[in-house]
Design an enzyme around this catalytic site. Structure first.
Site, mmCIF file in Angstrom:
data_model
loop_
_atom_site.group_PDB
_atom_site.id
_atom_site.type_symbol
_atom_site.label_atom_id
_atom_site.label_comp_id
_atom_site.label_asym_id
_atom_site.label_seq_id
_atom_site.Cartn_x
_atom_site.Cartn_y
_atom_site.Cartn_z
ATOM 1 C CB CYS A 95 87.813 58.192 -102.777
ATOM 2 S SG CYS A 95 87.994 59.917 -103.105
ATOM 3 C CG HIS A 142 91.762 62.403 -105.077
ATOM 4 N ND1 HIS A 142 90.636 61.528 -104.056
ATOM 5 C CD2 HIS A 142 92.832 61.958 -104.277
ATOM 6 C CE1 HIS A 142 91.251 61.083 -103.071
ATOM 7 N NE2 HIS A 142 92.470 61.266 -103.196
ATOM 8 C CB CYS A 179 87.496 58.047 -106.893
ATOM 9 S SG CYS A 179 89.072 58.929 -106.302
ATOM 10 C CE LYS A 221 97.760 59.993 -96.829
ATOM 11 N NZ LYS A 221 97.753 59.208 -95.748
ATOM 12 C CE LYS A 263 92.634 66.532 -94.143
ATOM 13 N NZ LYS A 263 92.254 65.218 -94.680
ATOM 14 C CG HIS A 314 99.042 60.443 -89.822
ATOM 15 N ND1 HIS A 314 99.718 60.787 -90.788
ATOM 16 C CD2 HIS A 314 97.655 60.205 -90.333
ATOM 17 C CE1 HIS A 314 99.194 60.655 -91.980
ATOM 18 N NE2 HIS A 314 98.021 60.471 -91.640
ATOM 19 C CB CYS A 346 87.157 61.964 -107.655
ATOM 20 S SG CYS A 346 87.402 62.250 -105.947
ATOM 21 C CG HIS A 394 100.696 64.348 -92.035
ATOM 22 N ND1 HIS A 394 99.680 65.153 -91.431
ATOM 23 C CD2 HIS A 394 100.061 63.781 -93.111
ATOM 24 C CE1 HIS A 394 98.391 64.591 -91.652
ATOM 25 N NE2 HIS A 394 98.503 63.777 -93.003
HETATM 26 O O1 ME8 Z 1 91.631 57.566 -93.149
HETATM 27 N N1 ME8 Z 1 94.312 67.164 -89.178
HETATM 28 O O2 ME8 Z 1 93.485 56.990 -92.537
HETATM 29 P P1 ME8 Z 1 94.574 58.254 -93.045
HETATM 30 C C1 ME8 Z 1 93.840 66.571 -88.232
HETATM 31 N N2 ME8 Z 1 93.048 54.431 -93.011
HETATM 32 N N3 ME8 Z 1 93.849 65.134 -88.408
HETATM 33 C C2 ME8 Z 1 94.314 64.567 -89.329
HETATM 34 C C3 ME8 Z 1 94.658 65.335 -90.497
HETATM 35 C C4 ME8 Z 1 94.681 66.861 -90.341
HETATM 36 N N4 ME8 Z 1 95.151 67.707 -91.455
HETATM 37 N N5 ME8 Z 1 95.005 64.686 -91.467
HETATM 38 C C5 ME8 Z 1 94.979 63.333 -91.009
HETATM 39 C C6 ME8 Z 1 92.275 56.674 -93.158
HETATM 40 N N6 ME8 Z 1 94.556 63.457 -89.700
HETATM 41 C C7 ME8 Z 1 91.872 55.197 -92.767
HETATM 42 C C8 ME8 Z 1 91.399 55.236 -91.185
HETATM 43 S S1 ME8 Z 1 90.144 53.855 -89.475
HETATM 44 C C9 ME8 Z 1 89.409 52.357 -89.166
HETATM 45 C C10 ME8 Z 1 90.900 53.886 -91.192
HETATM 46 C C11 ME8 Z 1 94.290 62.230 -89.000
HETATM 47 O O3 ME8 Z 1 95.892 57.972 -92.835
HETATM 48 C C12 ME8 Z 1 92.804 62.140 -88.374
HETATM 49 O O4 ME8 Z 1 92.934 61.437 -87.517
HETATM 50 O O5 ME8 Z 1 93.933 59.042 -93.906
HETATM 51 C C13 ME8 Z 1 92.081 61.386 -89.658
HETATM 52 O O6 ME8 Z 1 91.075 60.865 -89.383
HETATM 53 C C14 ME8 Z 1 93.158 60.074 -90.088
HETATM 54 O O7 ME8 Z 1 94.568 60.980 -89.540
HETATM 55 C C15 ME8 Z 1 92.913 59.873 -91.330
HETATM 56 O O8 ME8 Z 1 94.106 59.003 -91.602
#
Ligand code: ME8
Length: 654
Positions: free
Chosen positions: A129, A146, A126, A303, A300, A21, A143, A18
């Site tokens: 998380c 969630h 959880c 997903k 925020k 990312h 949690c 999304h």
């Molecule tokens: O946490 N606004 O993966 P994830 C801005 N796999 N950036 C956002 C966002 C938002 N609303 N939502 C997501 C993970 N992001 C782990 C990371 S790293 C070794 C492991 C972006 O799929 C932002 O970069 O939940 C956030 O830190 C990341 O997606 C979380 O991605």
């Protein structure tokens, strides 16, 4: 050649990509391009995080095996990036065999050193998380992320001695003030390190519960905790450990690098990862660069809330470069920002269609009309011409400096100073009058001055809008050549770049105006829906004149009042009346709360105060910053005091 290595988080593959990312990945791409423009050997890395309970559950729900499922979603991420003009050099998957082997080497190294031990652990787990919560951290037994009931699990596991490196990490952060930036996130991490002894990190999951992970090299009955596996990607993507001591290998060439993450994953990156690196005897990363959240209607984008924006659709609708520009310009790096079709339309129309697009369009068409599209010669410059050139030189220098400091929005603002000055210069110099009066030499000088200054600006825009920048450079008759430090210095320091007499474009229509959307219908966050469904109860009449009406006890019970310790306080960047706080409510992360009490308190006097917080108000945006709760005050006349309570952070008030 100086090298530069920038990474994004590796994204979970439990749902489609999304806008959040896309933002992190576009920022990483612009940084890589910016450093290429500086003449550096820049590398960008991204990928997907594919192990853990979350993925197994999502695969189950989709009726697929975990491998089939992760292959499908990982390729959605991989295929999206080129469509957003992102040039990642590497794309790592944590299911890659090389990565798995490397994680095992890392685990074994820490185990052999005595930094991993076996112990018993009980906690509220959880699955969403993928972590244990302590009793204190739960909200009404649920949690906090969630709002689901975690499962109490007691089992034997392996632990990483994180606490052993606590002091060393604290010292490193104190000695390197910009190790974690912006500063508020550094303060958050320091507060975690100063708030007592760190708990050792449980780094295993028994196979009896989860098999979808990397097997521990020293115990076949366990797999690695997903974060341990995921964080290691930043070095395994550089072929570590195979080339650890090879000066010509990628690891030596690019490590230590720069990380880019949002604030949701501050703790794993600010604490787990550097202590893991210390234990492994690997140099720490250079900087952890932390950005805020994209919000949709003050909530925020995520997903799990179902309010996500599809980045590809947005790029197709608004234009890819306009979309990239909006994201980089609109978010003040470190703070939250709001995404809406109105916001992007307003920004693109003002900055791109009106300011930049209009400048190119009017100057090129005047040049076509007066000089047959040939670059006119420069005559004797007047003071106004010098002032414009100075404004552009300053704007260019400020842009480069601010962009390098990760202050992207301010950098673009600095570059728009000359863009606006050029439009004003056109109005003031009135080329049409010069043409009418037959002042051809002066007319040529005015147009040439504009074309030269336009070239500087469009050259510098390449990291953010690669296609449009290349087109604009070509329109001015100087298609982009090799990027190098010398080329950039040349662009910034010299005022003549174009060739007199060369035929250039006669028109430009790069950024058409966007239609303001009709009332936007973003999907409503699930939380909001829940609140609306709650039955309304009529309260009885007021007890006395002037007082508020009686409320039901059940209504009172809905309030989640808690004791919070103010960890950091500062003036809100966009509002004189507001202060911004980081408040520890005994949760995993401190909350950001904004409060309209700036007229009554100095922020520095409030650090350490134990205040009463309404903890279950929905997050709301106050002048651009999300406020995740409310600090209670007592008011008497024009005097205001804070409601305080002498109890540990997170204590509930009833
Ligand atoms: O946490 N606004 O993966 P994830 C801005 N796999 N950036 C956002 C966002 C938002 N609303 N939502 C997501 C993970 N992001 C782990 C990371 S790293 C070794 C492991 C972006 O799929 C932002 O970069 O939940 C956030 O830190 C990341 O997606 C979380 O991605």
């Amino acid at each position: 050649m100086k090298s530069y290595y920038i990474t994004t988080p590796i994204y979970y593959v439990n749902a489609r990509p999304h806008l959040g990312h896309a933002y992190s990945t576009i920022v990483a791409d612009t940084l890589k391009r910016f450093h290429r423009m500086l003449g550096e050997d820049a590398r960008m890395q991204t990928g997907t995080d594919e192990h853990g309970d979350k993925i197994v559950k999502a695969a189950d729900a989709a009726g697929q095996t975990p491998q089939e499922f992760v292959d499908g979603i990982s390729s959605l991420f991989r295929n999206l990036w080129p469509q957003l003009n992102i040039e990642n050099d590497g794309f790592i998957r944590t299911t890659d065999p090389e990565h798995k082997k490397a994680v095992q080497v890392l685990l074994q190294r820490l185990y052999d050193k005595g930094d991993i031990y076996y112990g018993e652990y009980g906690g509220h787990y959880c699955y969403g998380c993928e972590r244990f919560y302590t009793e204190k951290e739960l909200e009404d037994g649920l949690c906090p992320q969630h709002q689901t009931k975690p499962e109490y699990i007691s089992e034997k596991n392996y632990f990483f001695k994180m606490s052993k490196y606590q002091e060393q990490l604290k010292q490193h952060i104190l000695d390197n003030p910009d190790f974690i930036r912006p500063e508020r996130y550094r303060n958050e991490v320091l507060a975690m390190l100063e708030g007592g002894v760190l708990e050792d990190l449980c780094i295993s999951r028994p196979k009896s519960r989860l098999t979808w992970g990397i097997e521990l090299p020293f115990d076949k009955d366990y797999v690695s905790y997903v974060w341990f596996d995921a964080l290691a990607n930043y070095i395994t993507a550089l072929d570590w450990p195979n080339n650890e001591n090879d000066a010509a290998g990628k690891f030596q060439q690019y490590w230590p690098g720069e990380h880019l993450v949002a604030k949701d994953i501050l703790k794993p990156h600010g604490i787990f990862w550097p202590t893991m690196l210390m234990a492994a005897g690997i140099p720490l990363y250079k900087h952890l660069n932390v950005h805020g959240y994209w919000l949709v209607k003050d909530t925020k984008m995520s997903k799990s809330l179902g309010n996500v924006v599809d980045p590809l659709k947005a790029a197709e609708h608004f234009g890819l470069d306009a979309f990239r520009y909006f994201l980089i310009r609109e978010m003040n790096f470190g703070s939250d920002a709001s995404y809406s079709a109105e916001a992007i339309t307003t920004r693109v129309n003002a900055d791109l269609a009106n300011d930049l697009g209009n400048l190119f369009s009017r100057v090129l068409s005047m040049n076509a009309k007066y000089f047959g599209s040939k670059v006119p010669a420069l005559g004797e410059p007047l003071e106004a011409d010098d002032i414009l050139c100075e404004t552009t030189d300053n704007g260019a220098q400020n842009f480069v400096q601010l962009f390098g400091e990760m202050r992207f929005s301010q950098a673009l603002e600095a570059l728009w100073v000359p863009v606006r000055a050029m439009n004003k210069y056109v109005d003031e110099q009135a080329p049409w009058t010069l043409a009418k009066n037959g002042e051809t030499e002066r007319l040529g000088t005015v147009i040439r001055t504009l074309l030269e200054n336009m070239y500087k600006v469009c050259y510098l825009l390449w990291p953010i809008m690669p296609n449009s920048s290349a087109t604009m450079q070509a329109q001015l008759g100087r298609p982009q050549g090799e990027l190098s430090e010398a080329a950039l210095k040349d662009v910034i320091n010299y005022r003549m770049h174009l060739r007199t007499g060369l035929e250039i474009a006669s028109a430009s229509n790069l950024f058409p105006r966007l239609e303001m959307p009709k009332e936007e219908e973003a999907p409503k966050p699930k939380k909001e829906k829940k609140a609306k469904e709650a039955p309304k109860q009529e309260a009885p009449a007021a007890p006395a004149e002037g007082a508020k009406p009686f409320i039901e006890f059940a209504d009172f019970q809905k309030l989640d009042l808690r004791v919070g310790t103010i960890l950091a306080a500062e003036q809100h960047p966009n509002a004189d009346k507001l202060l911004r706080f980081d408040v520890d409510l005994g949760e995993e992360k401190p909350r950001q709360i904004c409060s309209g009490i700036a007229a009554h308190f100095k922020p520095e006097d409030l650090v350490g105060a134990k205040v009463v917080v309404v903890a279950n108000l929905p997050p709301r945006k106050l002048r651009g910053l999300e406020s995740q709760g409310m600090i209670l005050t007592a008011e008497f006349g024009d005097k205001l005091t804070l409601l305080t309570a002498d109890a540990p952070s997170g204590s509930t008030i009833a």
